[in-house]
Design an enzyme around this catalytic site. Structure first.
Site, PDB file in Angstrom:
ATOM      1  N   LYS A 189       0.697  -1.178   0.413  1.00 19.68           N
ATOM      2  CA  LYS A 189       0.234   0.000   0.152  1.00 19.68           C
ATOM      3  C   LYS A 189       1.048   1.419   0.239  1.00 19.68           C
ATOM      4  O   LYS A 189       2.199   1.082  -0.141  1.00 19.68           O
ATOM      5  CB  LYS A 189      -0.978  -0.148   1.138  1.00 19.68           C
ATOM      6  CG  LYS A 189      -1.985  -1.494   0.959  1.00 19.68           C
ATOM      7  CD  LYS A 189      -2.986  -1.462   0.082  1.00 19.68           C
ATOM      8  CE  LYS A 189      -3.400  -2.409  -0.226  1.00 19.68           C
ATOM      9  NZ  LYS A 189      -4.586  -3.697   0.815  1.00 19.68           N
TER      10      LYS A 189
HETATM   11  C1  PLP Z   1      -5.117  -4.493   1.011  1.00 22.30           C
HETATM   12  C2  PLP Z   1      -7.181  -4.034   1.688  1.00 22.30           C
HETATM   13  C3  PLP Z   1      -7.358  -4.496   2.405  1.00 22.30           C
HETATM   14  C4  PLP Z   1      -6.864  -5.099   3.928  1.00 22.30           C
HETATM   15  O1  PLP Z   1      -5.571  -4.366   4.224  1.00 22.30           O
HETATM   16  P1  PLP Z   1      -5.094  -5.346   5.544  1.00 22.30           P
HETATM   17  O2  PLP Z   1      -3.996  -3.938   5.898  1.00 22.30           O
HETATM   18  O3  PLP Z   1      -3.813  -6.674   4.484  1.00 22.30           O
HETATM   19  O4  PLP Z   1      -6.076  -6.155   6.154  1.00 22.30           O
HETATM   20  C5  PLP Z   1      -8.545  -4.319   2.525  1.00 22.30           C
HETATM   21  N1  PLP Z   1      -9.229  -3.493   1.557  1.00 22.30           N
HETATM   22  C6  PLP Z   1      -9.042  -3.234   0.327  1.00 22.30           C
HETATM   23  C7  PLP Z   1      -9.412  -2.462  -1.324  1.00 22.30           C
HETATM   24  C8  PLP Z   1      -7.473  -3.777   0.493  1.00 22.30           C
HETATM   25  O5  PLP Z   1      -6.627  -3.445  -1.132  1.00 22.30           O
END
Ligand code: PLP
Length: 383
Positions: A189
């Site tokens: 991210k």
């Molecule tokens: C990465 C992601 C999540 C979950 O994130 P985590 O921190 O890995 O639990 C939820 N929604 C979207 C759209 C994502 O890309």
């Protein structure tokens, strides 16, 4: 293999983590409120609650909004499964709203149509809508908020891709048009804490609930207690919460990463622009970003002819380009099909799935690497 995404860790990030390792608190220490305050300030929101993942944040956000058995939550089928699973954790039901073929986000017209159909058929309305800002580009939050007021649902933004992005001049996470916004700090991210997430809100009540649900449903705040305190040791469990806490090591990393958030987003936008330029005139659809949206550019998604989709994907992987596909429509997952969802239910999402490819995009991607990726993609499209 050039990955589709990866973190950028500086010496300052490492130093910040080491400093916590040498300090008194590895968890429940001062780095947590420092990171929370910094994210809240960055977003222009009142409160932020750090947790161990965006999935956890989505779960306790649904609970804080009162989602429970008998309730309905709607989201986009083009998202990571966590955006839908959070409702199931609460014992609620999930349904989806098809995407807009140009923005790849939830379609506002499909949303309105579905809401009107539900009302006409006297079926239950959603309690919460979870719009997902795909690839870092905000949904049309003003329109979503207006529909929420008209039809009586709450709004929880899944901004896992979108910290550092803007909507109508305000940072994503300002919660101007929503109740809660959730961020993810997974290493692919925009900024990372290893694993980690954050929920931001402007509501003191939601902030209090989120904070409690993060640690077992326990409060040490006398004004929230149901009984008189027995003494200085006293605490009360007043909800069924979880251990969803972030550690101070993670928070220190997050706070350090946050200093470079704008630089990361600027670099991602430059790379995305270069991709767009390189593919001009070739028959590729990319994501349409409205004029009032600045994308955080988490992903660069192209759509290609479905007849060549798999071939292009395989060639790119074979050439060392770690392309990916965001996402398999959630309603077509075996678990969701067992709940009664079927292929054909959300045609735009399914068409998107047959055409979409995410190309590598992250701040440390070099111009040379990007040139190589572009050359392979062009080769595939022309031949
Ligand atoms: C990465 C992601 C999540 C979950 O994130 P985590 O921190 O890995 O639990 C939820 N929604 C979207 C759209 C994502 O890309």
């Amino acid at each position: 293999m050039i990955p589709y995404g990866r973190q950028d860790i500086s010496q300052a990030d490492i130093d910040a983590v080491v400093e916590v390792l040498r300090s008194d608190f590895l968890t429940q220490g001062p780095a947590i409120p420092a990171f929370e305050d910094a994210v809240a300030r960055y977003c222009g929101a009142e409160y932020a609650v750090a947790v161990n993942s965006a999935t956890s944040a989505l779960h306790i956000a649904c609970l804080a909004l009162g989602v429970g058995p008998g309730d309905l939550v709607w989201t986009s089928p083009i998202t990571f499964v966590a955006s839908a699973n959070c409702a199931l954790y609460c014992g609620a039901k999930v349904d989806f709203v098809d995407i807009d073929p140009l923005t790849f986000n939830i379609s506002i017209s499909a949303l309105r149509t579905k809401l009107e159909q539900v009302v006409a058929a006297a079926l239950p309305l959603p309690k919460v809508l979870i719009p997902v800002h795909l690839a870092g580009a905000s949904c049309d939050m003003e329109a979503i908020s207006a529909l929420g007021k008209e039809f009586g649902f709450r709004v929880l933004e899944d901004a896992s891709h979108a910290i550092g992005g803007k909507y109508q001049e305000s940072p994503v996470g300002s919660c101007r048009y929503s109740d809660i916004t959730v961020f993810s700090f997974h290493p692919v991210k925009i900024i990372t804490t290893g694993e980690g997430g954050m929920a931001v809100t402007n509501s003191p009540e939601l902030h209090e609930k989120l904070t409690r649900l993060r640690t077992h449903g326990i409060t040490r705040d006398e004004s929230s207690m149901e009984r008189e305190s027995d003494g200085p040791w006293y605490y009360e469990q007043i909800d069924l919460g979880f251990n969803y806490r972030m550690t101070d090591l993670q928070a220190a990393l997050g706070l350090s990463q946050l200093q470079r958030l704008d630089t990361f987003v600027a670099r991602r936008n430059i790379l995305a622009e270069q991709y767009k330029k390189a593919f001009e005139g070739l028959l590729i659809g990319d994501q349409k970003v409205p004029g009032d949206v600045t994308s955080a550019c988490h992903l660069f998604i192209v759509r290609v002819d479905p007849l060549h989709h798999r071939h292009i994907f395989e060639v790119l992987r074979a050439e060392g380009v770690g392309v990916n596909l965001h996402y398999i429509p959630v309603h077509t997952q075996p678990y969701y099909e067992r709940m009664g969802f079927q292929k054909g239910g959300f045609p735009e999402a399914e068409k998107y799935y047959s055409e979409a490819i995410s190309l590598p995009l992250y701040p440390l991607l070099s111009t040379e690497e990007q040139g190589r990726i572009v050359a392979v993609v062009r080769q595939c499209l022309i031949s």
